[in-house]
Scaffold this active site. Structure first.
Site, PDB file in Angstrom:
ATOM      1  N   ARG A   1      49.788 -73.001 -13.329  1.00 44.33           N
ATOM      2  CA  ARG A   1      50.946 -72.621 -14.157  1.00 44.33           C
ATOM      3  C   ARG A   1      50.469 -72.341 -15.579  1.00 44.33           C
ATOM      4  NH1 ARG A   1      55.453 -70.307 -13.229  1.00 44.33           N
ATOM      5  NH2 ARG A   1      56.144 -71.866 -11.688  1.00 44.33           N
TER       6      ARG A   1
ATOM      7  N   ARG B   1      45.774 -65.260  -6.280  1.00 49.95           N
ATOM      8  CA  ARG B   1      45.764 -66.309  -7.310  1.00 49.95           C
ATOM      9  C   ARG B   1      45.484 -67.695  -6.735  1.00 49.95           C
ATOM     10  NH1 ARG B   1      51.910 -67.598  -9.193  1.00 49.95           N
ATOM     11  NH2 ARG B   1      52.831 -67.782  -7.134  1.00 49.95           N
TER      12      ARG B   1
ATOM     13  N   HIS C   1      49.934 -61.567 -14.843  1.00 53.04           N
ATOM     14  CA  HIS C   1      51.122 -62.346 -15.194  1.00 53.04           C
ATOM     15  C   HIS C   1      50.835 -63.206 -16.440  1.00 53.04           C
ATOM     16  CE1 HIS C   1      54.529 -65.027 -14.744  1.00 53.04           C
ATOM     17  NE2 HIS C   1      54.830 -64.625 -13.527  1.00 53.04           N
TER      18      HIS C   1
ATOM     19  N   ASP D   1      64.237 -62.602 -17.181  1.00 51.72           N
ATOM     20  CA  ASP D   1      63.311 -62.187 -16.120  1.00 51.72           C
ATOM     21  C   ASP D   1      63.632 -60.747 -15.797  1.00 51.72           C
ATOM     22  OD1 ASP D   1      61.615 -61.859 -14.011  1.00 51.72           O
ATOM     23  OD2 ASP D   1      62.479 -63.445 -12.753  1.00 51.72           O
TER      24      ASP D   1
ATOM     25  N   GLU E   1      53.900 -59.293 -19.029  1.00 50.09           N
ATOM     26  CA  GLU E   1      53.005 -59.015 -17.911  1.00 50.09           C
ATOM     27  C   GLU E   1      52.701 -57.525 -17.774  1.00 50.09           C
ATOM     28  OE1 GLU E   1      54.708 -60.851 -14.399  1.00 50.09           O
ATOM     29  OE2 GLU E   1      55.818 -62.255 -15.666  1.00 50.09           O
TER      30      GLU E   1
END
Length: 276
Positions: A74, A96, A154, A196, A252
């Site tokens: 994270r 990832r 990201h 978002d 991003e």
């Protein structure tokens, strides 16, 4: 608050490069006159970058990150590939949470270049991540798979206070990733709620103006078709404390609406500047 995981030294690779173990995850550490960086080999995941003369890390990492193998870190710059979002499992693809290899490095006086490769079970290259550190940081993703793929870098950026931040260089229309509807939004963009959204913008140049830390972070999105802006605000988010949203913002770099073909690249160039 400092991260609770204590790195364990494993091996010196060069005078500037070292291998550490962060709980269950191997990490490459760079200490050089151009600055410092930490890259997890799980995900070829840059989670710390301080160019020379910069006190506060440019990259945000959750203060409760536990570095568990198989769990996405994270913070930092996760590579969402070969798909973006929850369209398949696991969400944001497998890159990832897979182990990459440090395949090449070049260390010069004014620049360090690191190259990481992701390989199939047949030992064929699927993707490459190149990181070039100087007074700026350039991250370059290359897709080698035969099938077209999505990718997003990201990027989580470390900020002083989300209430004192604005993001410049974005248009006034975006698609909400929560409602899937196009919406009109202000530009420059300030964040005071759960945000978002995806901006369909080619080769954008965005700037995070961080008044609390008295600096700007400029991001050049090369060969990108999209920019995603994200901050969860008070929404409970795995791997993040209740107050973690106050010191981070994600801007991003993506090829989400226009998929990458074999051999194509997308990159982000990060530059930080003090405005004191």
């Amino acid at each position: 608050m400092q991260n609770p995981v204590q790195p364990q030294f494993i091996k010196q690779i060069t005078p500037e490069l070292s291998l550490y173990q962060y709980n269950q995850i191997p990490v490459i550490s760079l200490q050089h006159q151009v600055g410092s960086a930490h890259i997890s080999l799980q995900g070829a995941h840059l989670f710390s970058w301080k160019p020379a003369g910069i006190e506060q890390d440019v990259i945000w990492l959750s203060e409760i990150e536990s570095f568990q193998q198989g769990n996405a870190i994270r913070g930092g710059i996760p590579i969402c590939y070969p798909w973006f979002g929850p369209v398949k499992s696991p969400s944001h693809g497998t890159a990832r949470i897979r182990l990459w290899q440090l395949t090449d490095y070049q260390i010069a006086t004014q620049q360090v270049r690191l190259e990481f490769g992701l390989f199939s079970e047949d030992h064929l290259v699927e993707a490459k991540m190149t990181m070039i550190f100087s007074q700026q940081c350039e991250v370059i993703f290359t897709h080698y798979g035969q099938e077209a793929a999505q990718v997003a870098l990201h990027s989580y950026f470390n900020i002083g206070d989300i209430h004192q931040v604005e993001v410049q260089g974005l248009p006034t229309t975006a698609v909400s990733n929560m409602t899937k509807q196009q919406e009109t939004v202000p530009s420059p963009r300030k964040i005071n709620e759960n945000v978002d959204c995806t901006y369909h913008i080619q080769n954008a140049q965005t700037t995070i103006v961080d008044n609390a830390l008295q600096r700007t972070i400029a991001i050049a999105h090369h060969n990108a078709s999209d920019v995603v802006l994200w901050n969860p605000w008070h929404k409970a988010t795995s791997g993040m404390s209740e107050t973690g949203y106050q010191t981070m913002v994600c801007v991003e770099t993506g090829r989400i609406s226009q998929w990458l073909k074999q051999g194509e690249q997308v990159s982000a160039i990060l530059k930080v500047r003090s405005v004191l």
